[in-house]
Motif scaffolding. Structure first.
Motif, PDB file in Angstrom:
ATOM      1  N   LYS A 179       0.823  -1.220   0.000  1.00 26.30           N
ATOM      2  CA  LYS A 179       0.000   0.000   0.000  1.00 26.30           C
ATOM      3  C   LYS A 179       0.855   1.268   0.000  1.00 26.30           C
ATOM      4  O   LYS A 179       0.352   2.346  -0.223  1.00 26.30           O
ATOM      5  CB  LYS A 179      -0.873   0.014   1.270  1.00 26.30           C
ATOM      6  CG  LYS A 179      -1.970  -1.022   1.217  1.00 26.30           C
ATOM      7  CD  LYS A 179      -3.337  -0.346   1.192  1.00 26.30           C
ATOM      8  CE  LYS A 179      -4.468  -1.324   1.274  1.00 26.30           C
ATOM      9  NZ  LYS A 179      -5.006  -1.701  -0.031  1.00 26.30           N
ATOM     10  N   GLU A 180       2.141   1.147   0.301  1.00 27.20           N
ATOM     11  CA  GLU A 180       3.001   2.336   0.395  1.00 27.20           C
ATOM     12  C   GLU A 180       3.381   2.836  -0.988  1.00 27.20           C
ATOM     13  O   GLU A 180       3.795   2.047  -1.831  1.00 27.20           O
ATOM     14  CB  GLU A 180       4.295   2.008   1.155  1.00 27.20           C
ATOM     15  CG  GLU A 180       4.180   2.157   2.658  1.00 27.20           C
ATOM     16  CD  GLU A 180       3.621   3.496   3.084  1.00 27.20           C
ATOM     17  OE1 GLU A 180       4.036   4.521   2.499  1.00 27.20           O
ATOM     18  OE2 GLU A 180       2.724   3.514   3.946  1.00 27.20           O
ATOM     19  N   CYS A 181       3.266   4.156  -1.211  1.00 27.68           N
ATOM     20  CA  CYS A 181       3.527   4.693  -2.546  1.00 27.68           C
ATOM     21  C   CYS A 181       4.964   5.164  -2.701  1.00 27.68           C
ATOM     22  O   CYS A 181       5.276   5.881  -3.634  1.00 27.68           O
ATOM     23  CB  CYS A 181       2.551   5.804  -2.877  1.00 27.68           C
ATOM     24  SG  CYS A 181       2.441   7.099  -1.677  1.00 27.68           S
ATOM     25  N   VAL A 213       9.621   3.604  -6.193  1.00 22.65           N
ATOM     26  CA  VAL A 213       8.286   3.429  -6.773  1.00 22.65           C
ATOM     27  C   VAL A 213       7.950   4.674  -7.583  1.00 22.65           C
ATOM     28  O   VAL A 213       8.328   5.787  -7.221  1.00 22.65           O
ATOM     29  CB  VAL A 213       7.245   3.252  -5.640  1.00 22.65           C
ATOM     30  CG1 VAL A 213       5.842   3.144  -6.183  1.00 22.65           C
ATOM     31  CG2 VAL A 213       7.600   2.055  -4.785  1.00 22.65           C
ATOM     32  N   ILE A 241      -1.562   4.685  -6.764  1.00 24.04           N
ATOM     33  CA  ILE A 241      -1.578   3.884  -5.536  1.00 24.04           C
ATOM     34  C   ILE A 241      -2.601   4.409  -4.535  1.00 24.04           C
ATOM     35  O   ILE A 241      -3.680   3.859  -4.394  1.00 24.04           O
ATOM     36  CB  ILE A 241      -0.158   3.807  -4.945  1.00 24.04           C
ATOM     37  CG1 ILE A 241       0.816   3.252  -6.011  1.00 24.04           C
ATOM     38  CG2 ILE A 241      -0.117   2.915  -3.720  1.00 24.04           C
ATOM     39  CD1 ILE A 241       2.275   3.548  -5.736  1.00 24.04           C
ATOM     40  N   CYS A 242      -2.320   5.532  -3.869  1.00 24.20           N
ATOM     41  CA  CYS A 242      -3.159   5.976  -2.755  1.00 24.20           C
ATOM     42  C   CYS A 242      -4.612   6.250  -3.065  1.00 24.20           C
ATOM     43  O   CYS A 242      -5.488   5.943  -2.261  1.00 24.20           O
ATOM     44  CB  CYS A 242      -2.555   7.214  -2.118  1.00 24.20           C
ATOM     45  SG  CYS A 242      -0.872   6.918  -1.576  1.00 24.20           S
ATOM     46  N   ASP A 296      -7.470   3.865  -2.013  1.00 26.42           N
ATOM     47  CA  ASP A 296      -7.953   3.735  -0.624  1.00 26.42           C
ATOM     48  C   ASP A 296      -8.764   4.933  -0.152  1.00 26.42           C
ATOM     49  O   ASP A 296      -9.252   4.951   0.974  1.00 26.42           O
ATOM     50  CB  ASP A 296      -6.764   3.591   0.337  1.00 26.42           C
ATOM     51  CG  ASP A 296      -6.146   2.211   0.242  1.00 26.42           C
ATOM     52  OD1 ASP A 296      -4.950   2.078   0.513  1.00 26.42           O
ATOM     53  OD2 ASP A 296      -6.884   1.277  -0.106  1.00 26.42           O
TER      54      ASP A 296
END
Ligand SMILES: Nc1nc2c(ncn2[C@@H]2O[C@H](COP(=O)(O)OP(=O)(O)OP(=O)(O)O)[C@@H](O)[C@H]2O)c(=O)[nH]1
Ligand SMILES: Nc1nc2c(ncn2[C@@H]2O[C@H](COP(=O)(O)OP(=O)(O)OP(=O)(O)O)[C@@H](O)[C@H]2O)c(=O)[nH]1
Ligand SMILES: [Mg+2]
Ligand SMILES: [Mg+2]
Ligand SMILES: [Zn+2]
Ligand SMILES: [Zn+2]
Lengths: 207, 207
Positions: free
Chosen positions: A84-86, A113, B117-118, B121
């Protein structure tokens, strides 16, 4: 702020550890798909041609695509999935570097990333930080994400061969770079066909 | 986890508020420079042609580039600068939507910050979520960032006109989409020249 302080302390430890092995270390940050892995593949080849061995830590949310591409060039590679970490952080890099024999390499390369925002606040402990964008993202990337360009040691504007197809004027990007990060050397490259890539690689390896 | 719960609760409030005004709302997420703003510009024109008015909330780390581009198409636009945050959240959208007269629009469009990514969520309260990638980023974007494709209501793979220049085989992306997000409709577009864009816009606007 605690998270950033803790990360900085670990980054300092990582940096000292790499220095004690006499290793040059370079991080590649930048937008998703800007060409980071292709540039690292060519950098690994360039180092090998000069009799130098590379170790590489690859950060990706999921999968091992980049890991496999770089491994095929003969480097010692470690894959880090961030879930989940960007962005990578120094703690992840500290552990990943324990899996590499630092006495067997001359240069450590870290691919972060794809993300033009968070990596700016999370140094990893490498000696140099390079940010890579590509012209296919438009001519406004620099002014939209100023901080990551200001903290970098070098900037690569990649895929210049595609500029005519996305109506991007390279002079707009260059003007923004002069205004926003005048102190940071910038290289306009086409990593696929090799244009200006040698110049960039020599500059980043202090040759 | 608290942050995600709090965001979800606010997103539900935003959704109810938009529903009470009978507004269709669509969020655009995706990688930096994938073509989100160009698609929104064309969507605003498409809505105007059908006698519908659009309100747009634009999220960017810094600057008002996207805001100005969309404003030029006659929409009611609000700019949100997120600073250090790499994604919009429902709280920011709630306040931004207060600046738009919801009785004067038929459709609310939100452009999130470029990030694969983020945003997955952090739902914003819109009825639909669209994720946009471009072929110039390579053929591995879907398998590298599976979650954001799985939570989307539609997927746009844009810039298909540039596939030959980056050695990308569209079938690889389509196979990954079938495996990773088989339930989500996907559209292969060239937003610049218009290919398949009408098909996508009709689908997302339920026409
Ligand atoms: N035409 C052209 N294509 C390029 C160039 N550099 C990279 N590419 C293509 O761009 C795509 C993405 O390249 P990668 O090296 O995977 O990019 P990346 O930044 O490592 O991507 P992520 O790790 O997924 O963020 C691939 O299809 C490459 O072939 C270039 O200079 N010119
Ligand atoms: N050839 C081609 N170029 C495109 C296409 N879609 C967008 N572009 C170009 O891609 C660049 C980026 O487009 P934008 O609309 O600014 O992308 P974005 O996703 O909104 O970018 P950010 O908001 O900065 O993340 C611009 O130079 C566009 O002209 C396409 O389908 N084909
Ligand atoms: Mg890569
Ligand atoms: Mg945009
Ligand atoms: Zn982050
Ligand atoms: Zn984020």
């Amino acid at each position: 702020a605690d998270v950033l302080d803790a990360n900085r302390r670990i980054a300092d430890d990582v940096g000292e550890h790499l220095d004690s092995h006499g290793i040059l270390s370079v991080e590649f940050m930048g937008s998703t798909g800007s060409g980071k892995t292709l540039i690292i593949e060519k950098l690994v080849d360039h180092l090998a041609k000069n009799g130098k061995r590379a170790g590489v830590i690859v950060g990706d949310v999921a999968g091992d695509d980049d890991y496999r591409r770089i491994k095929a060039h003969g480097a010692e590679v470690v894959n880090v999935n961030t879930g989940k970490e960007c962005h990578l952080d120094a703690h992840l890099v500290e552990h990943a570097s324990e899996k590499i024999d630092l006495d067997a390499i001359d240069c450590l390369i870290v691919e972060n990333v794809g993300n033009l925002i968070c990596p700016a606040d999370f140094p990893l402990g490498t000696k140099k930080r390079v940010v890579v964008i590509s012209v296919t993202e438009g001519d406004d990337m620099v002014r939209k994400h100023p901080v990551i360009f200001q903290i970098a040691d070098a900037i690569v504007v990649n895929k210049i061969d595609l500029a005519p197809y996305v109506d991007v004027d390279l002079k707009v990007i260059q003007t923004d770079l002069k205004r926003i990060a005048p102190h940071v050397p910038a290289f306009m490259t086409d990593a696929k066909h090799g244009e200006n890539l040698e110049t960039f690689m020599d500059a980043i390896l202090d040759e």
